[in-house]
Design a protein around this motif. Sequence first.
Motif, short mmCIF file in Angstrom:
data_model
loop_
_atom_site.label_atom_id
_atom_site.label_comp_id
_atom_site.label_asym_id
_atom_site.label_seq_id
_atom_site.Cartn_x
_atom_site.Cartn_y
_atom_site.Cartn_z
N THR A 48 34.71 -6.94 1.42
CA THR A 48 33.38 -6.76 0.85
C THR A 48 33.19 -5.29 0.54
O THR A 48 33.78 -4.42 1.18
CB THR A 48 32.29 -7.22 1.84
OG1 THR A 48 32.47 -6.52 3.08
CG2 THR A 48 32.36 -8.70 2.10
N PRO A 49 32.35 -4.97 -0.44
CA PRO A 49 32.13 -3.57 -0.77
C PRO A 49 31.44 -2.84 0.36
O PRO A 49 30.64 -3.43 1.10
CB PRO A 49 31.25 -3.65 -2.02
CG PRO A 49 30.60 -4.99 -1.95
CD PRO A 49 31.60 -5.89 -1.30
N SER A 50 31.72 -1.53 0.52
CA SER A 50 31.11 -0.75 1.60
C SER A 50 29.67 -0.39 1.27
O SER A 50 28.92 -0.01 2.16
CB SER A 50 31.93 0.52 1.85
OG SER A 50 31.99 1.30 0.67
N VAL A 51 29.26 -0.48 0.02
CA VAL A 51 27.88 -0.23 -0.39
C VAL A 51 27.41 -1.39 -1.26
O VAL A 51 28.10 -1.79 -2.20
CB VAL A 51 27.75 1.09 -1.16
CG1 VAL A 51 26.32 1.27 -1.65
CG2 VAL A 51 28.15 2.28 -0.28
N VAL A 52 26.26 -1.93 -0.93
CA VAL A 52 25.68 -3.04 -1.68
C VAL A 52 24.45 -2.51 -2.41
O VAL A 52 23.55 -1.94 -1.79
CB VAL A 52 25.29 -4.20 -0.75
CG1 VAL A 52 24.65 -5.33 -1.55
CG2 VAL A 52 26.51 -4.70 0.02
N ARG A 53 24.40 -2.69 -3.72
CA ARG A 53 23.26 -2.25 -4.52
C ARG A 53 22.39 -3.46 -4.87
O ARG A 53 22.89 -4.48 -5.34
CB ARG A 53 23.72 -1.58 -5.81
CG ARG A 53 22.57 -1.04 -6.67
CD ARG A 53 23.09 -0.46 -7.98
NE ARG A 53 23.84 0.75 -7.77
CZ ARG A 53 23.29 1.97 -7.73
NH1 ARG A 53 21.99 2.11 -7.88
NH2 ARG A 53 24.04 3.03 -7.55
N MET A 54 21.10 -3.34 -4.60
CA MET A 54 20.15 -4.41 -4.87
C MET A 54 19.14 -3.90 -5.89
O MET A 54 18.42 -2.93 -5.60
CB MET A 54 19.46 -4.84 -3.58
CG MET A 54 20.45 -5.29 -2.51
SD MET A 54 19.68 -5.59 -0.92
CE MET A 54 21.15 -5.94 0.09
N PRO A 55 19.05 -4.48 -7.08
CA PRO A 55 18.22 -3.92 -8.16
C PRO A 55 16.74 -3.89 -7.81
O PRO A 55 16.25 -4.70 -7.02
CB PRO A 55 18.51 -4.87 -9.33
CG PRO A 55 18.99 -6.13 -8.70
CD PRO A 55 19.72 -5.72 -7.47
N ALA A 56 16.03 -2.95 -8.43
CA ALA A 56 14.59 -2.81 -8.21
C ALA A 56 13.82 -3.81 -9.06
O ALA A 56 14.02 -3.89 -10.27
CB ALA A 56 14.14 -1.38 -8.54
N ARG A 57 12.95 -4.57 -8.41
CA ARG A 57 12.14 -5.56 -9.11
C ARG A 57 10.71 -5.49 -8.59
O ARG A 57 10.47 -5.15 -7.43
CB ARG A 57 12.69 -6.97 -8.90
CG ARG A 57 14.08 -7.19 -9.50
CD ARG A 57 14.46 -8.66 -9.46
NE ARG A 57 15.73 -8.92 -10.11
CZ ARG A 57 16.89 -9.04 -9.46
NH1 ARG A 57 16.92 -8.89 -8.15
NH2 ARG A 57 18.01 -9.29 -10.11
N PRO A 58 9.72 -5.84 -9.43
CA PRO A 58 8.32 -5.84 -8.98
C PRO A 58 7.95 -7.16 -8.32
O PRO A 58 8.61 -8.18 -8.52
CB PRO A 58 7.55 -5.63 -10.29
CG PRO A 58 8.40 -6.31 -11.31
CD PRO A 58 9.83 -6.13 -10.88
N GLY A 59 6.88 -7.13 -7.54
CA GLY A 59 6.34 -8.36 -6.98
C GLY A 59 6.67 -8.54 -5.51
O GLY A 59 7.72 -8.13 -5.03
N ARG A 60 5.74 -9.18 -4.79
CA ARG A 60 5.93 -9.42 -3.36
C ARG A 60 7.08 -10.39 -3.10
O ARG A 60 7.83 -10.24 -2.14
CB ARG A 60 4.64 -9.96 -2.75
CG ARG A 60 3.54 -8.94 -2.62
CD ARG A 60 2.34 -9.52 -1.89
NE ARG A 60 1.31 -8.52 -1.71
CZ ARG A 60 1.25 -7.68 -0.68
NH1 ARG A 60 2.19 -7.72 0.24
NH2 ARG A 60 0.27 -6.81 -0.59
N LYS A 61 7.20 -11.41 -3.93
CA LYS A 61 8.26 -12.40 -3.73
C LYS A 61 9.62 -11.74 -3.85
O LYS A 61 10.53 -12.01 -3.04
CB LYS A 61 8.13 -13.53 -4.75
CG LYS A 61 9.15 -14.63 -4.59
CD LYS A 61 8.91 -15.75 -5.60
CE LYS A 61 9.95 -16.87 -5.43
NZ LYS A 61 9.72 -17.95 -6.43
N GLU A 62 9.78 -10.86 -4.84
CA GLU A 62 11.05 -10.16 -5.01
C GLU A 62 11.30 -9.20 -3.85
O GLU A 62 12.44 -9.03 -3.40
CB GLU A 62 11.06 -9.40 -6.33
CG GLU A 62 11.22 -10.28 -7.56
CD GLU A 62 9.98 -11.10 -7.87
OE1 GLU A 62 8.91 -10.77 -7.31
OE2 GLU A 62 10.06 -12.05 -8.67
#
Length: 332
Positions: free
Chosen positions: A160-174
């Motif tokens: 697995t990658p040593s760094v995981v990138r999670m994109p920025a999204r608006p909203g409480r659910k996201e």
Amino acid sequence: MAGPALSADSDSGTTRAEAVLSRLQLLVTRKLDGLLQGDYVGLLPGPGSEAGESREYRPGDDVRRMDWPVTARTTLPHVRRTVADRELETWMAIDLSASLDFGTAAMLKRDLVLAAATAMAHLTVRGGNRIGAVVGTGSSAPAGSPGRFRRKPAPETPATPSVVRMPARPGRKEAQGLLRAIAGTHIRPGRTDLGALIDMLNRPPRRRGVAVVISDFMAPVDGWARPVRKLAVRHDVLAIEVVDPRELELPDVGVLTLADPETGALHEVQTADPALRRRYAEAAAEQRGAIAGALRAAGAAHLRLRTDTDWLLDVVRFVAAQRHARTRGTTR
């Protein structure tokens, strides 16, 4: 608040992580909404492009925001405040190295990291703001040096990658989905390169926003101080340091076997020796002083959370202090 270890190595670990996250979200929503409701501003007000009011200059203010016309008119240095942009983008750099799997008080440091991320998401996701994260999950090979330390065999882990990138999204659910993804991140053995993790918030270049670094900052200061300074040039930076009391001083409990979770190294310590306990406390104080000094020199706001105190109360006090610092001395 006590909580189990947030391990994602098995289905049971993922279930525990989900349970801890659910309790944290409920706790944050109830307490922070009641104590901090009514204001748009979150942990940090965030930068803005629209000019606001002027106030007198205070040591530490950004000289690039000097209001020269008002300064010339009043003969006192003033800085121009800006109105926070409504669609603020916040990025978190979250260190989930194996050293976070430690805790001797109410919770593990890993629980406290997730708690800080939950509070940050709750306070910044309003008004169409976006929040994303980069998560450091350790390295492919444990760090450390051979010698008299005995080394535990490293467990088999998937690639697995040593760094995981999670994109920025608006909203409480996201935002809730982001927190679930952080809680369920698979952790690898070894130590995260904290400097490289922080530097990822500079790539690709983004418009001015808020950058949050959540870590125990146990890595050498020289490795991450420059990336923090670079990050603070463009963004408002908040550093959240998580600490366990046993990292600051040792109890008198006789012979104690210590294990480095990042390297597997074992070492026996005679804690009954008062000279050893004194040297340990002095070294720990020096280390924490160096961390605070590097963050202060970079211009980052610094919030320290401990596993043996009410972390929510510490967050509320920090927010109140930040708001007071931003509003005092305003020229109307």
